[in-house]
Design a protein around this motif. Structure first.
Motif, PDB file in Angstrom:
ATOM      1  N   GLY A  70       0.818  -1.202   0.000  1.00 30.50           N
ATOM      2  CA  GLY A  70       0.000   0.000   0.000  1.00 30.50           C
ATOM      3  C   GLY A  70       0.859   1.263   0.000  1.00 30.50           C
ATOM      4  N   ASN A  71       2.005   1.160   0.668  1.00 31.35           N
ATOM      5  CA  ASN A  71       2.975   2.248   0.663  1.00 31.35           C
ATOM      6  C   ASN A  71       3.360   2.637  -0.767  1.00 31.35           C
ATOM      7  N   LEU A  72       3.673   1.616  -1.552  1.00 28.91           N
ATOM      8  CA  LEU A  72       4.072   1.867  -2.949  1.00 28.91           C
ATOM      9  C   LEU A  72       2.885   2.403  -3.746  1.00 28.91           C
ATOM     10  N   ALA A  73       1.708   1.835  -3.486  1.00 32.51           N
ATOM     11  CA  ALA A  73       0.512   2.289  -4.207  1.00 32.51           C
ATOM     12  C   ALA A  73       0.260   3.766  -3.927  1.00 32.51           C
ATOM     13  N   LEU A  74       0.435   4.128  -2.666  1.00 34.83           N
ATOM     14  CA  LEU A  74       0.215   5.510  -2.251  1.00 34.83           C
ATOM     15  C   LEU A  74       1.177   6.465  -2.976  1.00 34.83           C
ATOM     16  N   ILE A  75       2.424   6.052  -3.093  1.00 33.72           N
ATOM     17  CA  ILE A  75       3.393   6.896  -3.803  1.00 33.72           C
ATOM     18  C   ILE A  75       2.987   7.052  -5.256  1.00 33.72           C
ATOM     19  N   VAL A  95      13.129   7.728 -11.885  1.00 34.74           N
ATOM     20  CA  VAL A  95      14.029   6.596 -11.694  1.00 34.74           C
ATOM     21  C   VAL A  95      14.075   6.202 -10.218  1.00 34.74           C
ATOM     22  N   ALA A  96      14.029   7.230  -9.337  1.00 31.70           N
ATOM     23  CA  ALA A  96      14.098   6.949  -7.900  1.00 31.70           C
ATOM     24  C   ALA A  96      12.964   6.015  -7.499  1.00 31.70           C
ATOM     25  N   PHE A  97      11.756   6.255  -8.073  1.00 33.30           N
ATOM     26  CA  PHE A  97      10.623   5.425  -7.708  1.00 33.30           C
ATOM     27  C   PHE A  97      10.888   3.968  -8.078  1.00 33.30           C
ATOM     28  N   ARG A  98      11.452   3.748  -9.264  1.00 31.49           N
ATOM     29  CA  ARG A  98      11.709   2.358  -9.676  1.00 31.49           C
ATOM     30  C   ARG A  98      12.672   1.669  -8.729  1.00 31.49           C
ATOM     31  N   TRP A  99      13.715   2.372  -8.353  1.00 33.32           N
ATOM     32  CA  TRP A  99      14.699   1.787  -7.443  1.00 33.32           C
ATOM     33  C   TRP A  99      14.068   1.465  -6.095  1.00 33.32           C
ATOM     34  N   ILE A 100      13.313   2.425  -5.564  1.00 31.17           N
ATOM     35  CA  ILE A 100      12.718   2.236  -4.243  1.00 31.17           C
ATOM     36  C   ILE A 100      11.703   1.108  -4.280  1.00 31.17           C
ATOM     37  N   ALA A 101      10.892   1.073  -5.338  1.00 28.69           N
ATOM     38  CA  ALA A 101       9.877   0.023  -5.437  1.00 28.69           C
ATOM     39  C   ALA A 101      10.567  -1.338  -5.504  1.00 28.69           C
TER      40      ALA A 101
END
Ligand code: ADP
Ligand code: MG
Length: 853
Positions: A759-764, A782-788
């Motif tokens: 849900g954390n990722l969905a929220l972002i 790109v940051a989102f892909r790395w973090i996900a």
């Protein structure tokens, strides 16, 4: 042998630098590692962790206690690294903003960082410089310095060159300039006699201030929110602990539940997010060659409603060239190569323009005149290398003209050459009205092409002593000289972007009205409001001025001192003012503006010290880029705050519900910590990297009083958080039904944990863009892909590696349960995205046009 004023050789300077050390004072207030460590230990999160660890030890749970200890170490490390990094970034900025010095090395004038100066260097001083080291003056012309930093005496002092006949020992204070003082007028040349800690400033133990990080409204607002929420959390945690203990008779578990809740509520990310976003914003700007001296200015820029810029050098290239001469009713255009193409009638115009300029010119206009003279007068008898300068009369606020007095080897009388604004030179020459009108008409014609026009005059004076004023000479009008300074190629597009973004652009110049209008037209400024001149400005009272300012965008023949009044009048109208400047007299206006912007190349040290931002390339385009970044920082901060708000809700809910329902503890402190210390902070960084919304520069600026936390934002965060909480609860209740061991508390907990992390990722994802919808094409984050990817890997680790799972009190789930969790997370995403689409944007400033009517 080289003459004494050729300066040191680069080689010699380097050797002396090694011998004496750099010319800098010990930096003040640099935090040591221990100090940073203490800061971290004093944070409430750390204290909560220690308290939890103590309770686990009391409960006899060694494993849990050592895990918490592990977290403690991690927090310390992360905080430490983050603080160290921001310190390093600030140090780098400080280096860039330290004063530079113009020195002679190998006979050439070069600009070097002030800290590389050595004893024996020959330093050139000009108006606006901060004296970089202790100097003995060898040459001085109207050199006036402000030594208040050293003496506390605020009246500027006039300095003179030392008398070479008296030798080095006899030098007195009037021929010395001290490190740290400011040149307020004139020019000079001096030899370095002491550097760094051995200078007068170093000996009194002073150190110059660095880059400030003072509080802005949004920082105060954040601190207030954090304080309130923390108080509320503490009260709630107390209620929970006491309620649990009374209803179940288990004080230690009750305390643990209370502490878990306290950790869940504590909004410790908020100040971190704020500092990080502003700091990284400043770092990103430095890569665009914009130096941030006051970091909060980054965020305020997004609210700018009015940009006040200089003409010369900001809108134009400041690369001047003499284009036309005018004498006796005839004009000559300087084109082609052949100097013989110029008729003799025009020679005196150029000759006297050169004579009235400095030989070692600082001003691009005087350099251009010198260059034109070298070319077009070559081989003629009009270049007077053997004449000696007797005296000079600088430009003043009363008279925009300057004169220089010369002695020639073959004449007893002195020759005076003057140049300046045409009306000033006409005034000096006391011309009859008809001649005056002819010249004025010609000035108008030249200026209408955007040329800067100067008048040139000459006089003969019998002998010294010289009179006190230029008016006392009997000047004869020689002609006009027009210089071209083209508008920068990228300026019209950048101005169009500003106008589209609801930002007014005003031009302020000391130049002639016709020149100002022509340049304003080429740059694409709004000319509907006409033009306001400096003398007109003086004649207006505050009310009448406010009236004019509502629609006037072009200001000409303005003295730098008048800029302050303009800034204050604009501010009184409610504008958020960003202003550029470069001279000594611009400093008060730069300080008064909401955002003062100095030019790095052309700007004086004084202007750079007064400014919040420094454009290292003097480029107007960079200014617009900076505004874009300012808007981006504010927008991304709001997204990150919404995220932080929403993500706390399910954790708080899961901490409170067991008390009301009689369930066992769903989340253990370890889970809360894992979410709050590892996942959330990492996630909020994703927002920092998000590009500006595509239409953000087609919207008016936000209202200057727009708050970071407004009702719309809080509602959005709460709605998203409640959706997430429902999904997590559904997982907690439904996952056990699909499991072989439905009664073990670990099963429901695992389901809840998995949905929380997903849900954390969905929220972002749902909050990345607030205007273009979840599926729209955007620059890749790109940051989102790395973090996900990292988050999913961590989740897999926790679920599949048995020792880790045991540590977290989780169990592996069957595929069907995982699919259910994924479906619930997807549902949460759809809900969050829908809420975003209904979100109201931050309030906008009212466009200036409608407020004026
Ligand atoms: P700007 O705002 O365009 O930089 P300045 O304030 O530098 O204008 O100059 C204003 C006017 O003063 C110029 O238009 C010119 O007439 C006169 N002026 C400036 N510098 C000199 C100089 N070195 N010699 C003679 N006149 C000058
Ligand atoms: Mg100027």
């Amino acid at each position: 042998m080289t003459p004494p004023h050729a300066g040191l050789s680069a080689q010699e300077a380097a050797a002396r630098l090694v011998r004496d050390g750099p010319n800098e004072l010990p930096a003040a207030g640099r935090e040591g590692a221990l100090r940073l460590l203490l800061d971290v230990v004093a944070e409430p999160m750390f204290l909560l962790l220690v308290a939890c660890g103590g309770i686990y030890l009391a409960l006899g749970d060694r494993q849990e206690a050592s895990m918490l200890l592990g977290f403690v170490l991690m927090v310390i490390m992360m905080t430490f690294v983050q603080k160290r990094r921001s310190q390093a970034a600030l140090d780098a900025l400080r280096d860039l903003s330290s004063p530079r010095a113009l020195v002679l090395r190998d006979g050439l004038a070069v600009r070097v960082p002030g800290k590389t100066l050595v004893v024996g260097d020959c330093v050139l001083l000009a108006e606006g410089d901060r004296v970089p080291a202790d100097l003995v003056l060898e040459e001085a012309s109207y050199l006036t310095v402000d030594e208040s930093l050293l003496t506390g005496e605020s009246l500027p002092v006039l300095k003179e060159a030392c008398d070479p006949g008296r030798g080095e020992v006899a030098e007195d204070a009037s021929s010395r300039c001290f490190s740290g003082s400011l040149v307020t007028q004139g020019t000079g040349r001096g030899r370095v006699v002491a550097t760094g800690p051995r200078s007068a400033l170093g000996r009194i133990g002073a150190s110059l201030g660095g880059i400030a990080m003072d509080e802005t409204p949004i920082q105060r607002e954040t601190a207030q929110v954090v304080r309130r929420v923390a108080l509320m959390g503490a009260a709630l945690a107390l209620v929970l602990a006491v309620g649990w203990a009374l209803s179940r008779g288990d004080w230690l578990t009750g305390l643990l539940a209370g502490l878990t809740l306290a950790m869940a509520i504590l909004p410790e990310e908020l100040p971190v997010v704020l500092t990080l976003f502003l700091g990284l914003g400043a770092w990103r700007l430095s890569r665009e060659r914009v130096l941030t001296r006051r970091i909060p200015a980054v965020e305020l820029l997004g609210a700018t409603t009015l940009l006040c810029v200089d003409k010369t050098g900001t809108l134009t290239r400041n690369q001047m060239a003499v284009r036309q001469l005018w004498a006796d009713g005839c004009g000559f255009t300087l084109a082609g190569e052949d100097p013989k193409a110029m008729a003799h009638a025009f020679h005196p115009v150029l000759e006297y323009a050169v004579l009235s300029s400095h030989r070692r010119a600082f001003d691009p206009m005087e350099s251009a005149i010198g260059a034109a003279g070298q070319h077009w007068l070559q081989g003629s008898e009009h270049l007077h290398a053997d004449w000696t300068l007797v005296s000079d009369y600088p430009l003043s606020r009363e008279l925009l003209a300057m004169s220089r007095v010369w002695r020639s080897p073959d004449s007893r009388a002195l020759l005076v050459a003057a140049k300046g604004a045409p009306e000033a030179v006409i005034d000096l020459c006391h011309l009859p009205v008809d001649r005056r009108d002819v010249i004025q008409a010609q000035v108008g014609a030249l200026a209408a092409d955007g040329l800067r026009v100067l008048g040139v005059a000459r006089a003969v004076f019998a002998s010294e002593p010289l009179p006190p004023l230029q008016h006392d000479f009997d000047f004869e009008f020689v002609g006009l000289l027009a210089l071209e300074d083209p508008v920068r190629a990228d300026v019209p597009a950048a101005i169009a972007e500003c106008l589209g973004a609801g930002i007014r652009v005003a031009m302020i110049t000391g130049d002639h009205p016709a020149t100002a209008l022509a340049i304003a037209r080429q740059a694409g400024l709004d000319l509907a409001g006409g033009i306001l001149t400096g003398p007109e400005l003086d004649a207006l009272d505050d009310a009448a001025l406010a009236q004019r300012l509502s629609h006037t965008q072009v200001f000409c023949r303005v003295r730098p001192e008048q800029k302050l009044r303009l800034v204050q009048a604009f501010k009184a109208r409610g504008e958020v003012v960003a202003m550029t400047g470069d001279g000594v007299n611009d400093a008060p206006a730069l300080k008064a503006a909401h955002i003062g912007i100095a030019m790095g190349g052309r700007g004086t040290d004084v202007a750079r010290e007064a400014a919040d931002l420094v454009l290292l390339d003097d480029d107007f385009g960079a200014l617009v880029t900076t505004i874009r970044y300012g808007r981006r920082v504010f927008a991304n901060l709001r997204k990150a705050i919404t995220f932080v708000l929403a993500v706390h809700l399910p954790i708080i809910g899961l901490a409170l519900l067991p008390l009301l329902t009689g369930w066992p503890l769903v989340l253990m402190p370890a889970h809360v910590l894992f979410l709050q210390l590892v996942i959330d902070p990492a996630c909020s960084i994703v927002f920092e990297a998000e590009a500006l919304e595509p239409d953000a520069m087609r919207q008016p600026p936000r209202r200057p009083d727009a708050r970071l936390f407004d009702g719309a934002l809080v509602r959005l965060g709460l709605a998203q958080g409640v959706g997430l909480l429902l999904a997590v609860l559904a997982a907690y209740l439904l996952v056990p039904a699909w499991s072989a061991t439905p009664d073990a508390p670990e099963v429901g907990r695992t389901g809840a944990f998995v949905v929380l992390v997903l849900g954390n990722l969905a929220l972002i994802q749902a909050n990345l863009s607030w205007t273009s919808g979840p599926g729209a094409a955007r620059p890749r984050n790109v940051a989102f892909r790395w973090i996900a990817g990292g988050t999913l890997a961590l989740l897999a680790l926790v679920l599949t590696v048995p020792p880790v799972a045991t540590l977290f009190k989780l169990v592996p789930l069957p595929g069907a349960s995982l699919a259910l969790c994924a479906a619930l997370a997807l549902g949460a995403w759809a809900w969050c995205a829908w809420r975003v689409s209904r979100h109201a944007p931050a309030p906008r400033a009212v466009p200036a046009q409608s407020s004026s009517s």
